[in-house]
Design an enzyme around this catalytic site. Sequence first.
Site, short mmCIF file in Angstrom:
data_model
loop_
_atom_site.label_atom_id
_atom_site.label_comp_id
_atom_site.label_asym_id
_atom_site.label_seq_id
_atom_site.Cartn_x
_atom_site.Cartn_y
_atom_site.Cartn_z
N ASP A 151 45.76 32.69 32.86
CA ASP A 151 44.81 33.71 33.29
C ASP A 151 45.27 35.10 32.86
O ASP A 151 45.85 35.24 31.79
CB ASP A 151 44.65 33.62 34.82
CG ASP A 151 43.25 34.00 35.30
OD1 ASP A 151 42.87 35.17 35.11
OD2 ASP A 151 42.56 33.14 35.87
N HIS A 224 42.12 39.36 38.17
CA HIS A 224 41.55 38.01 38.11
C HIS A 224 42.62 36.93 38.30
O HIS A 224 42.44 35.98 39.08
CB HIS A 224 40.84 37.85 36.77
CG HIS A 224 40.00 36.62 36.62
ND1 HIS A 224 40.52 35.43 36.15
CD2 HIS A 224 38.69 36.39 36.85
CE1 HIS A 224 39.56 34.52 36.10
NE2 HIS A 224 38.43 35.07 36.52
N SER A 560 35.19 30.99 38.26
CA SER A 560 36.62 31.30 38.21
C SER A 560 37.28 31.07 39.56
O SER A 560 38.44 30.69 39.64
CB SER A 560 36.84 32.76 37.81
OG SER A 560 36.78 32.93 36.43
#
Length: 787
Positions: A151, A224, A560
């Site tokens: 990620d 994220h 996600s």
Amino acid sequence: MAAALLRALVLFSLLLPLYSSSSSADASKKTFIVQVHGDSKPSIFPTHKHWYESSLASITSNKATDATSSSSNGPILHTYENVFHGFSAKLSPSEVEKLQTLPHIASIIPEQVRHPHTTRSPEFLGLKTTDSAGLLKESDFGSDLVIGVIDTGIWPERQSFNDRDLGPIPSKWKGQCVAAKDFPATSCNRKLIGARFFCSGYEATNGKMNETSEYRSPRDSDGHGTHTASIAAGRYVFPASTLGYARGKAAGMAPKARLAAYKVCWNAGCYDSDILAAFDAAVSDGVDVVSLSVGGVVVPYYLDAIAIGAFRAVAAGVFVSASAGNGGPGGLTVTNVAPWVTTVGAGTMDRDFPADVKLGNGRVILGTSVYGGPALVPGRLYPLIYAGTEGGDGYSSSLCLEGSLNPNSVNGKIVLCDRGINSRAAKGEVVKKAGGLGMILANGVFDGEGLVADCHVLPATAVGATGGDEIRKYIAEAVKSQSPPTATILFKGTRLGVRPAPVVASFSARGPNPESPEIVKPDVIAPGLNILAAWPDKIGPSGIPTDKRAIEFNILSGTSMACPHVSGLAALLKAAHPGWSPAAIKSALMTTAYTLDNRGETMLDESSGNTSTVLDFGAGHVHPQKAMDPGLIYDLNTYDYVDFLCNSNYTAKNIQVITGKIADCSGAKRAGHTGNLNYPSLSVVFQQYGKHKMSTHFIRTVTNVGDANSIYKVTIKPPSGISVTVEPERLAFRRVGQKLSFLVRVQAMAVKLSAGSSSMKSGYVVWTDGKHVVTSTLVVTMQQPLQ
């Protein structure tokens, strides 16, 4: 037909660099991933990298400089030695052509750029710390399992990653904590046991990174990766909330599992050469699960670095889960569709954050928001305008794009903005800069009624397409009657016990599978809307650079967020059942998934309010407790996947690119057809071609992981108008681990369809022994060819 055309266009755009010519070799250089045959390094070269550099030197015009360069723009970006044998490099079209002539070169794959598919969920899923006999207890919270998160990196100081009461790092672990100036070696601990970063592919395309805006280290400058990592395996943290919303205890799915962060995503995206390097490292390091919340366009598997890396990981016993994408609610939008990957869509939970619009005419429009700043004055109505009627360029102003709003028109008012182009939170900043007091963000027709709560920088809320239409109509009528339109926003905090739930999130990507229609995708859905999880310092909750609010947790939405839920659950299942393969874990999650909401009815589609289908939710919503004891599993190994690829008409060379081994397709015909892959769901596409009656069969083999001496009986819920039979109708197991096979016959009559159109119907094949219920989705698609 439309799907085939779309694939052809994508494939053409990817392959174009291989065959285009340019007068400037440098200007036309692009990054490629180069696979070599096996591990056939000649002994004269001390390392693989030397061999690869020699190969490049033999085909480049400037051998002296190209072969010895060691900068990030040098010839070798990454060497791959575990899940893949080869390297990545920037090459011109002529260099690609020459390289293809070398005998040890197996394939050359153009690089894709991917992007991230951007509390209460453990409790919603039935995972509670007080549960003494459930999945968490059985697996000791997954304490010896390692989840690798590929990620944007990680913010290691967050309490979600503390190592309190954790035992020693598992002895099998071979990974590293790569230190950098802003990421000391002490950033890792017994919780975060590994951290690496991969940026050579990114820098080869974009030049040297700007280290004032992102970190050349595993540290997360986006948020994220920190968020997804804590969803998968965050520790228990209390109290936790975002701007006062979702107050409670934050926890990941596998709170004691170990984490390894592999940073591959940067400001300009996530580059295939870096992603493949992360897979290579993760498998070598010893991860048990890979969680990947990024994706791109769907291409054949032999051109898909994620599919290739995932295949090699699964072959090594690593479970790979990936996000389905946020391209919903349209069909054919699902990504990461390889059958060896567990593809995860997003659903809602029974919690929301209502923020309703009250209009001057008394009407109330339902909305949602996570706004924690100064509220609007209670009981007061504010002037209301639609941005699309106030700017010089109606289109730009309707979307509240940067610089599109007239401050004289906006000042002191609530502004209605249309969704699209710029981010939802950025629209609020545009309104605030122009002097607006608040914002209502209206969905477009395509977005439907699906709502996402955002941490806005001013009082703001999101409303559905129907609500947006009603507000525009109210404004137009009020202006026409010369009574100024007014409104306010009523922020109501956190609401629990919402019904119905779960609902398939509007943005969640949908099937059918554009590459392999015989494999139903997504596989499952998991919580992905308004998820609370850890967040870095120095990044405001809205993600806007000017947002300086400091928070420890943030609320985000996307597939996600759904993917790491399944990654964490997979770690728990692996801990409870160490002998299970990645396919067995996937099977357990799929065959025990549920499709009914908390009203007892089939889950709804958030975008339309209608009943959702298997193309939206796959097998259904994950049910962790039932997945721990599924009764039967549909297992698979790499040979099964090779037969599937053979029957998908992939060439031996294509298959070798994916598997790394010479493919033997001689036995594939015994497997029958692609639909005979021993997958937990069943799907067939009938091409009508003027036929009146069509039929096929599926062979499936189940392994007993429940009780010895158990008898399973089948129940068939056929798709409407379709004949389905199963032989035998009874499976008698004498022992645990025993395998038995059955045959499913499907017969369909032609239906009236216009040229190029299709019709999908679904049903179920269910095996039960009175204790376990093992459900397989059955999808039958009738397709009318264009001619």
